[in-house]
Motif scaffolding. Structure first.
Motif, short mmCIF file in Angstrom:
data_model
loop_
_atom_site.label_atom_id
_atom_site.label_comp_id
_atom_site.label_asym_id
_atom_site.label_seq_id
_atom_site.Cartn_x
_atom_site.Cartn_y
_atom_site.Cartn_z
N ASP A 34 2.21 -1.19 1.55
CA ASP A 34 1.45 -0.70 2.73
C ASP A 34 2.14 -1.26 3.98
O ASP A 34 2.18 -0.42 4.93
CB ASP A 34 0.02 -1.28 2.49
N HIS A 35 2.41 -2.32 4.14
CA HIS A 35 2.97 -3.05 5.21
C HIS A 35 4.45 -2.77 5.73
O HIS A 35 4.83 -2.97 6.56
CB HIS A 35 2.75 -4.55 5.17
N LYS A 75 5.79 6.86 7.22
CA LYS A 75 6.43 5.20 7.22
C LYS A 75 7.89 5.32 7.73
O LYS A 75 8.47 4.14 7.52
CB LYS A 75 6.53 5.14 5.53
#
Length: 180
Positions: free
Chosen positions: A36-37, A63
């Protein structure tokens, strides 16, 4: 603890070995989709036209944050390929993180010509003075620097840039690669 909630990365191999750029870009995109990060810089080597098509596709991903260029490690001159690379970035309105190959003001003709691209010069103070001049003289306000690398800790480099142009265009960066 430091309220850092996003990491923008490329792999070390993608900047060290030109023959690995395509494979490493794919790896990084896949990894960023799972973590996610984690966000991706897609690396372009202008002598490998496949990396342009790859970047075009990857930049559509939420992303992928922009393009990373490393002329010194890849062994090409930004002055030779700058118009080609910057017109690509400008048309897509993306961020270009570029590692310096000489004094920071070399980016100015490109930043002034390609107003829809944003340029982050990595490693504030790597080549001594000039970061603040590149920021101050960017006609479109599209030049930033990051604090990555050891040079930013020397000779009050960050303080000097802040004193001359403020802190608004200085970005936090670590220049740290993880092994996996």
């Amino acid at each position: 603890a430091c309220n850092i909630d996003k990491m923008l990365c490329s792999t070390f191999s993608s900047v060290l070995r030109t023959e690995d750029v395509e494979e490493e870009n794919e790896y990084m995109l896949g990894l960023s989709q799972k973590v996610d990060h984690l966000y991706q810089w897609v690396v372009i080597d202008p002598r490998n036209k496949n990396t342009y098509a790859q970047a075009d596709r990857m930049l559509d991903s939420a992303k992928c944050v922009g393009i990373k260029l490393h002329p010194p490690c890849h062994g090409y001159s930004f002055e030779e390929f700058g118009d080609e690379l910057c017109s690509f970035a400008d048309a897509r309105r993306v961020i270009v993180q570029i590692h310096p190959e000489n004094a920071p003001d070399y980016i100015l003709p490109f930043a002034n010509k390609y107003k829809n691209a944003t340029f982050i010069m990595a490693h504030v103070c790597t080549h001594g003075q000039g970061n603040e001049d590149a920021i101050a003289n960017a006609e479109n306000g599209n030049v930033y620097v990051d604090t990555s690398g050891i040079a930013s800790s020397r000779n009050k480099g960050i303080e000097t840039v802040v004193e001359k142009v403020g802190s608004e265009r200085i970005l936090f960066g670590t220049d740290t690669y993880a092994s996996g």
